[in-house]
Enzyme design. Structure first.
Site, mmCIF file in Angstrom:
data_model
loop_
_atom_site.group_PDB
_atom_site.id
_atom_site.type_symbol
_atom_site.label_atom_id
_atom_site.label_comp_id
_atom_site.label_asym_id
_atom_site.label_seq_id
_atom_site.Cartn_x
_atom_site.Cartn_y
_atom_site.Cartn_z
ATOM 1 N N ASP A 32 -4.311 -0.257 6.758
ATOM 2 C CA ASP A 32 -4.924 0.623 7.757
ATOM 3 C C ASP A 32 -6.328 1.006 7.338
ATOM 4 O O ASP A 32 -7.263 0.990 8.131
ATOM 5 C CB ASP A 32 -4.059 1.873 7.965
ATOM 6 C CG ASP A 32 -3.803 2.670 6.680
ATOM 7 O OD1 ASP A 32 -3.896 2.092 5.589
ATOM 8 O OD2 ASP A 32 -3.507 3.873 6.776
ATOM 9 N N TRP A 59 4.138 -0.827 16.784
ATOM 10 C CA TRP A 59 4.164 -1.024 15.330
ATOM 11 C C TRP A 59 5.250 -2.065 15.018
ATOM 12 O O TRP A 59 4.970 -3.126 14.469
ATOM 13 C CB TRP A 59 4.382 0.314 14.628
ATOM 14 C CG TRP A 59 3.093 1.047 14.393
ATOM 15 C CD1 TRP A 59 2.472 1.223 13.181
ATOM 16 C CD2 TRP A 59 2.240 1.672 15.369
ATOM 17 N NE1 TRP A 59 1.290 1.925 13.360
ATOM 18 C CE2 TRP A 59 1.125 2.202 14.676
ATOM 19 C CE3 TRP A 59 2.288 1.827 16.743
ATOM 20 C CZ2 TRP A 59 0.087 2.880 15.328
ATOM 21 C CZ3 TRP A 59 1.268 2.499 17.399
ATOM 22 C CH2 TRP A 59 0.193 3.012 16.692
ATOM 23 N N GLU A 112 -11.854 4.865 12.319
ATOM 24 C CA GLU A 112 -10.462 5.042 12.718
ATOM 25 C C GLU A 112 -10.361 5.666 14.094
ATOM 26 O O GLU A 112 -9.533 5.280 14.902
ATOM 27 C CB GLU A 112 -9.761 5.968 11.710
ATOM 28 C CG GLU A 112 -8.329 6.283 12.081
ATOM 29 C CD GLU A 112 -7.600 7.077 11.016
ATOM 30 O OE1 GLU A 112 -8.275 7.763 10.224
ATOM 31 O OE2 GLU A 112 -6.361 7.000 10.966
ATOM 32 N N ASP A 133 -1.406 -1.527 13.189
ATOM 33 C CA ASP A 133 -2.829 -1.814 13.025
ATOM 34 C C ASP A 133 -3.054 -3.324 13.000
ATOM 35 O O ASP A 133 -3.934 -3.856 13.678
ATOM 36 C CB ASP A 133 -3.370 -1.176 11.735
ATOM 37 C CG ASP A 133 -3.142 0.332 11.683
ATOM 38 O OD1 ASP A 133 -2.048 0.785 12.042
ATOM 39 O OD2 ASP A 133 -4.065 1.062 11.289
ATOM 40 N N HIS A 170 -11.361 1.484 9.456
ATOM 41 C CA HIS A 170 -10.040 1.140 10.006
ATOM 42 C C HIS A 170 -10.299 -0.010 10.973
ATOM 43 O O HIS A 170 -11.097 0.137 11.883
ATOM 44 C CB HIS A 170 -9.557 2.343 10.828
ATOM 45 C CG HIS A 170 -8.353 3.037 10.306
ATOM 46 N ND1 HIS A 170 -8.369 3.774 9.157
ATOM 47 C CD2 HIS A 170 -7.079 3.133 10.802
ATOM 48 C CE1 HIS A 170 -7.148 4.309 8.985
ATOM 49 N NE2 HIS A 170 -6.354 3.914 9.962
ATOM 50 N N ARG A 215 -8.384 6.408 1.523
ATOM 51 C CA ARG A 215 -7.646 7.663 1.312
ATOM 52 C C ARG A 215 -6.259 7.364 0.732
ATOM 53 O O ARG A 215 -5.984 6.237 0.303
ATOM 54 C CB ARG A 215 -7.556 8.440 2.624
ATOM 55 C CG ARG A 215 -6.695 7.774 3.664
ATOM 56 C CD ARG A 215 -6.635 8.633 4.936
ATOM 57 N NE ARG A 215 -5.826 7.979 5.942
ATOM 58 C CZ ARG A 215 -6.143 7.928 7.226
ATOM 59 N NH1 ARG A 215 -7.274 8.449 7.672
ATOM 60 N NH2 ARG A 215 -5.336 7.344 8.087
ATOM 61 N N ASP A 216 -5.390 8.372 0.744
ATOM 62 C CA ASP A 216 -4.072 8.210 0.119
ATOM 63 C C ASP A 216 -3.109 7.464 1.048
ATOM 64 O O ASP A 216 -2.012 7.941 1.300
ATOM 65 C CB ASP A 216 -3.524 9.587 -0.277
ATOM 66 C CG ASP A 216 -3.488 10.555 0.901
ATOM 67 O OD1 ASP A 216 -3.942 10.183 2.010
ATOM 68 O OD2 ASP A 216 -3.008 11.697 0.728
ATOM 69 N N GLU A 217 -3.561 6.305 1.558
ATOM 70 C CA GLU A 217 -2.683 5.436 2.351
ATOM 71 C C GLU A 217 -2.909 3.994 1.880
ATOM 72 O O GLU A 217 -2.213 3.518 1.021
ATOM 73 C CB GLU A 217 -2.949 5.587 3.844
ATOM 74 C CG GLU A 217 -2.600 6.977 4.333
ATOM 75 C CD GLU A 217 -2.205 7.030 5.791
ATOM 76 O OE1 GLU A 217 -1.336 6.257 6.215
ATOM 77 O OE2 GLU A 217 -2.800 7.858 6.516
#
Ligand code: BGC
Length: 871
Positions: A453, A520, A733, A466, A754, A457-459
């Site tokens: 994605d 998804w 994003e 996506d 993103h 960051r914390d992903e």
């Protein structure tokens, strides 16, 4: 003319391929116009040049992914393969010999133990493993097979070996753990040698996930597996493998994917990976057998350093900090060249944007993105680049630099899967060129082994939705067939191991919340289908078929007898511009409408795939299901006169593009209403992740191409070009990740990198320039340029599996000139605007037609909001 670019499966130069009978592909260099293959022959040579086997002449016109015609390769076996082809006008002669070498194909081929540190290392610390060994004499060939629980950096002869980054990469490790194959023949020498490896926690056991995430997802110890196989010129051989004879010590490095790397150079062990190093004080390792059944060879290219970017400026922020601007939002890490006293600590902090002149790290959430290097103080420049982390950044704050920081002291090193670039676009509008360039950079940033994605960051997770929307664009820009084939294997492995066979939301699955989510979960059906359209790989469909049917069957169960899928929470048209900062799923379009539309789409795809795979019963059954869901959609969401529930751009785009409207009157009304909505919003975009890839196509299908251009060229917020006017260098994003006043959107979902909304680039390729596949793998091209928006030219180039294709046009003096390149062994159909379709054969073509531009800007109905009004 000749044969070039012989490939095996989706690899260009495979060393350690995982298939015993890899499919073979080749291209024919441009030659005689109209050339079409009629037959081919494939043969393999022994090292002395004599023929090992030959297919004989095979009368077939396919040159992409043809079956391996020889005896299957054994583990480690190498073949030098030549291809020749006969064609409608001239033969190619034999190609050069292209090597292919099998990896370790059976679990029994592995004799190495998995080794782990012999003590309990503190979290994030990076152990160093080493082993000295003797090479008895001249080496004919040496191969090193390696993998890790964690991410490793291999050292040979005292220096890092190879150019791989974050190997073995990220897969669903319990199902599939990749190993890498290295040719180390030239790195060994007679006498004393040594091998070493640093192993960081990486994805295997480092912290992953938002909201604080989790550690130790696949295991709670880092480990290493190495098998070095040496063949001597005298015919004898020997294997150096990880076992209890190895030694291990803390390296002084601490590393985390999200938080960054800290390295105290004073704690380094100089010469630790060279022969002659005294490791008598090092720890013993724990050695044990590893279940080798999940070990697999890679399907695609590894992550490498693919570029370097130098600072465009260094300035002091209002609070007095030193900030380096690289002029481009990118993914990778910094390489620095400091010189200073022992113990000097340099801190590197990373961010995508500035706010009030300072690094804006709030969008990173729980993620430090901070590297620290402590100098040894050698008196020389101590060049350093962290090996076990990556960051998404355009700006870096540098603290503690000894002396004045100069631009040449710091370089941004770009890292991602080393895919071959295959797609280009340009046109007469510089803002569109920048939009396209941003899409390319966001793909680069988010194809770091797994399609993610976001990279900062914390992903940084393989969110299925996506990829589902971005797949057509991705498959055009880069050859991502291997990367995505690998990811889809993980998707299926994770999916089929949940009780209801629900696709995970992220792959590899770190969340463990099996939740059926439309758009998804539909990555399961749509991504393989897109890859089939773009790369023509039928075997991939066969491989993924079980997951596809499992998903559609499960959704049918959830939807129940009325076939309207409305009983679950949905992410829906995620992040449409009306979704409030704190509620990204709260979009204008009803989630159950999105879900039912995708249900119909996936059922239809499964029916088509079943037909291609020769499963007639399934084809009929899923076809009937798709028809019934279509009716259910009409009943539930469409009024008899053709208004669609939600009355949003996305609702109409879905209904039109997925062919869900009951009849012609409803289609006509829905089309008119969609056009009206776009006018009424003053060409501001109204779609989120789901509607964005569909909207321009929906308008173009309606003959409203100029309205699509007007939408595309709008610069007010929210729009495709608004971020460009705010200086964006990647796809954001959300439409307004940065607000018009320059402040950063307060929402949690505020990434500046993103790829999802970059799905519009597929329309630039297919419709603005006019280059699309008309048959799987571009065996037949559809050249359908649709000029507009006041553009005077556009061009697209794409390296198809058969060779380079191009489509472009220019307008001058009332004429439209279309230029097309059709690769050998393919055909094309040109559909000029307003003209009759023309078949084109392989070769270069220029067609000039009289051209009257359609009115642009399009005529707006009187009651619409003017584009300059705020949204
Ligand atoms: C990710 C998205 C993803 C979404 C779904 C986000 O945090 O960044 O791109 O698809 O979650 O919930």
């Amino acid at each position: 003319m000749g044969i070039v670019d012989v490939r095996f499966e989706h690899h260009h130069h495979p060393l350690g391929i995982g298939e015993a009978a890899p499919r073979v592909s080749w291209q024919v260099s441009a030659g005689t116009p109209g050339w079409f293959q009629t037959a081919y022959e494939i043969r393999a040579l022994h090292p002395d040049g004599t023929v090992a086997w030959t297919s004989g002449r095979i009368d077939d016109d396919e040159s992409h992914l043809v079956a391996w015609p020889g005896p299957p390769l054994a583990s480690r076996q190498r073949a030098a393969v030549q291809v020749r082809a006969w064609g409608t006008a001239g033969d190619t002669g034999w190609s050069a010999a292209y090597p292919v070498e099998a990896g370790l194909l059976r679990p029994e081929d592995w004799t190495a133990d998995l080794i782990e540190p012999g003590w309990d290392p503190e979290p994030e610390s990076v152990p160093a493993f080493r082993r000295a060994f003797t090479v008895r004499g001249p080496v004919r060939r040496a191969r090193l097979y390696a993998t890790a629980h964690g991410v490793y950096e291999l050292w040979l002869g005292g220096v890092p070996f190879g150019d791989l980054v974050l190997a073995p990469g990220w897969t669903s490790y319990h199902h599939r753990l990749r190993y890498q194959t290295y040719d180390v023949t030239d790195a060994l020498h007679s006498g004393d040698n040594a091998i070493g490896a640093l192993v960081a926690e990486g994805w295997y056991r480092g912290r992953l996930g938002f909201g604080g995430g989790r550690r130790d997802i696949w295991g709670d110890r880092t480990g290493l597996l190495v098998q070095l196989e040496i063949e001597y010129t005298d015919g004898t051989s020997e294997t150096v493998r990880t076992d209890a004879a190895w030694r291990c010590a803390p390296s002084g490095i601490h590393a985390s994917i999200y938080d960054g790397q800290t390295q105290d150079a004073r704690a380094d062990h100089p010469g630790w990976a060279a022969a002659g190093f005294d490791d008598s004080t090092w720890h013993l390792v724990r050695a044990g057998a590893l279940d080798a059944s999940p070990l697999v060879a890679p399907d695609g290219p590894p992550v490498r350093r693919t570029g370097e970017v130098q600072p465009v400026g260094i300035h002091t922020s209002p609070s007095g900090r030193t900030i380096v601007d690289f002029g481009q939002n990118l993914v990778g890490r910094l390489r620095i060249r400091p010189r200073g006293a022992a113990g000097t600590e340099i801190v590197l902090r990373h961010a995508e944007v500035l706010e009030d002149g300072e690094l804006c790290v709030r969008p990173l959430r729980i993620c430090k993105a901070e590297d620290r290097f402590i100098l040894r103080g050698t008196g020389d420049v101590e060049e350093w680049e962290p090996a076990f982390t990556f960051h998404g950044f355009r700006y870096a704050e540098v603290q503690g630099w000894p002396g004045e920081l100069r631009p040449e002291d710091v370089t941004a090193v770009v890292c991602h899967s080393d895919m071959r670039r295959t797609g280009w676009f340009s046109c007469s509008e510089p803002l569109l060129d920048r939009l396209h360039e941003n899409v390319v950079w966001s793909m680069r940033g988010n194809f770091l082994d797994v399609p993610t994605d976001c990279p900062q960051r914390d992903e940084r997770l393989g969110w299925t939705g996506d990829l589902q929307v971005f797949a057509p664009t991705a498959a055009y820009l880069y050859d991502c067939a291997g990367v995505l084939a690998s990811w889809l294997r993980d998707l299926q492995a994770d999916q089929l191991s949940t009780p209801d066979r629900i696709p995970p939301l992220v792959v590899p699955d770190i969340l463990g919340w099996p939740h059926a989510m439309a758009a998804w979960g539909d990555a399961v059906t749509i991504a393989p289908w897109v890859l089939y359209e773009r790369y023509g790989d039928l075997e991939l469909l066969r491989r993924q078929y079980e997951g596809m049917t499992a998903w559609v069957d499960h959704v049918a169960k959830l939807a129940g007898p009325d076939l309207v899928w409305d009983r679950q929470l949905q992410l829906g048209d995620w992040l449409d511009p009306t979704a409030p900062p704190a509620a990204p799923a709260d979009s204008r379009t009803d989630g159950s409408l999105v879900a039912t539309a995708y249900f119909a789409r996936s059922a239809r795809i499964v029916s088509t795939v079943a037909g291609l795979l020769g499963r007639a019963d399934d084809a009929r059954r899923y076809g009937e299901l798709a028809d019934s869901v279509r009716e259910a959609f009409g009943r539930e969401f469409v009024t008899p006169s053709g208004r669609v529930a939600s009355d949003s751009q996305t609702a109409y785009a879905l209904a039109l593009r997925f062919d869900l409207l009951p009849g012609a009157p409803q289609r006509e009304r829905a089309g008119a209403r969609l056009t009206e909505l776009v006018h009424m919003r003053g060409y501001r975009i109204g779609t989120g992740f789901v509607g964005t890839p569909l909207l321009a196509d929906a308008l173009d299908d309606l003959g409203q191409t100029q309205v699509a251009y007007r939408l595309l060229l709008e610069t007010g917020c929210p729009s495709f070009l608004y971020p460009i006017t705010m200086g964006a260098t990647t796809t954001w994003e959300r439409w307004d990740s940065m607000l018009p006043d320059g402040s950063v959107n307060p929402g949690e979902m505020t990434s500046f990198n993103h790829y999802a909304l970059g799905a519009i680039a597929d329309w630039l390729h297919r419709t603005v320039a006019g280059l699309a596949p008309a048959a799987p793998g571009y065996r037949r091209l559809l050249i359908r340029p649709r000029p507009g928006g006041g553009l005077t030219r556009a061009e697209a180039r794409h390296e198809t599996p058969y060779g380079m294709a191009a489509a472009g046009w220019s307008i001058a003096d009332g004429e439209l000139t279309v230029r097309v390149v059709v690769p050998p062994n393919t055909t094309a159909v040109l559909e000029p605007p307003g003209g009759e379709p023309m078949p084109l054969a392989a070769g270069e073509h220029t067609v000039t037609l009289p051209y009257q531009p359609e009115p642009y800007p399009p005529v707006r109905p009187p009651h619409t909001i003017p584009p300059e009004a705020p949204s």
